[in-house]
Design a protein around this motif. Structure first.
Motif, PDB file in Angstrom:
ATOM      1  N   SER A  54       0.838  -1.208   0.000  1.00 20.65           N
ATOM      2  CA  SER A  54       0.000   0.000   0.000  1.00 20.65           C
ATOM      3  C   SER A  54       0.870   1.254   0.000  1.00 20.65           C
ATOM      4  O   SER A  54       0.547   2.233  -0.679  1.00 20.65           O
ATOM      5  N   ASP A 184      -5.781  -0.877  -4.731  1.00 22.90           N
ATOM      6  CA  ASP A 184      -5.215  -1.434  -3.495  1.00 22.90           C
ATOM      7  C   ASP A 184      -6.194  -2.436  -2.878  1.00 22.90           C
ATOM      8  O   ASP A 184      -7.140  -2.048  -2.199  1.00 22.90           O
ATOM      9  N   GLU A 185      -5.971  -3.685  -3.143  1.00 22.62           N
ATOM     10  CA  GLU A 185      -6.826  -4.773  -2.652  1.00 22.62           C
ATOM     11  C   GLU A 185      -8.311  -4.475  -2.857  1.00 22.62           C
ATOM     12  O   GLU A 185      -9.091  -4.447  -1.909  1.00 22.62           O
TER      13      GLU A 185
HETATM   14 MG    MG Z   1      -2.054  -2.798   2.136  1.00 20.79          MG
END
Ligand code: MG
Ligand code: ADP
Length: 263
Positions: A54, A184-185
């Motif tokens: 991240s 991000d995910e």
């Molecule tokens: Mg992360």
């Protein structure tokens, strides 16, 4: 698969990290990251929690300062303006200008809760780009259709499922016509039965030629859609290559152990 340059023309480099380091106080989070992402490429970043995935994406989107090394997005040094061989730190207004071309999608959608799906999409183009409302709305409705949500334009985020909210978030990022999309995910917060609809939208986006950097643990997506898979561990990149190579023949023991737990 994504669109590749044809006839041997070199593709533009959209992201280039050179020995990028980032620390929070004494905690070193990125320890010399080297990475290149070309235009039209889809790069999936995987790796254990806390490995700096991240943080790396946030650096690409001007949300964090790089402490050492250089990070270029779309040919420009993140955080700085170069003039006559001198570097000047960007002012907030200049950062905003750069960020217009970068779309980002987060794990928890981050939609404006007091606005409908359509209003979420129209906000940045009307306020930031000062474009005419009617035209922006027309495009926003097309964008909602593209992510399969034309019948949900008037719904508030709380009235939408997680998968629908994430598709609105993707559509919202696309309204700014970004040159690159960072994820991000994007499916980590979703119930399993809703993951597929979001991955489908991302697949279509990849097929349209968008440059994408995707932090994900969806191995099927990475295998089918990614041009390259990057594995991070402890602030370093420990693998970088085509998914077929990475998944069948990881070079390092650490990567092998990590993949065994996922696959
Ligand atoms: Mg992360
Ligand atoms: P990942 O996304 O791979 O799980 P992160 O980039 O979120 O990893 O975090 C990497 C490390 O940096 C973790 O140890 C995390 O606790 C730490 N970290 C992330 N953001 C901050 C912050 N704003 N302040 C201090 N430490 C942070």
């Amino acid at each position: 698969m994504t669109v590749h340059a044809q006839h041997g023309q070199p593709r533009k480099v959209m992201v280039e990290a050179q020995e990028v380091c980032k620390h929070y106080g004494p905690l070193e989070v990125l320890k010399g990251i080297n990475l290149k992402v070309h235009q039209g490429e889809v790069v999936c970043i995987i790796g254990p929690s806390g490995s700096g995935k991240s943080t790396l994406l946030r650096c690409m989107n001007h949300l964090e300062h790089v402490n050492a090394g250089r990070l270029y997005v779309d040919g420009e040094l993140v955080g700085y303006r170069q003039e006559a061989h001198k570097l000047y730190e960007l002012k907030p207004s200049e950062v905003c200008l750069r960020r217009r071309d970068i779309g980002m999608v987060f794990q928890h959608f981050e939609l404006f809760p007091h606005m409908t799906a359509l209003e979420n999409l129209c906000l940045a183009p009307t306020v930031v780009l000062k474009r005419a409302r009617a035209e922006v709305e027309r495009e926003a409705l097309e964008m909602l259709q593209r992510v399969g949500l034309s019948d949900r334009a008037g719904y508030y985020p709380s009235q939408l499922s997680g998968g629908q909210q994430q598709r609105v978030a993707i559509a919202r990022a696309l309204t700014m016509n970004p040159k690159i999309m960072l994820f991000d995910e994007p499916t980590s917060a979703l119930d399993p039965e809703l993951v597929g609809e979001v991955l489908k939208v991302m697949r279509d986006l990849a097929a349209s030629g968008m440059t994408m950097v995707v932090v994900t643990h969806e191995m099927g997506f990475a295998r089918e859609v990614a041009d390259r898979v990057v594995i991070m561990d402890g602030g370093r990149i420990i693998e970088d290559g085509p998914p077929a190579d990475i998944f069948s023949n990881p070079r390092s023991e650490r990567a092998r152990t990590f993949l065994e737990r996922l696959l």
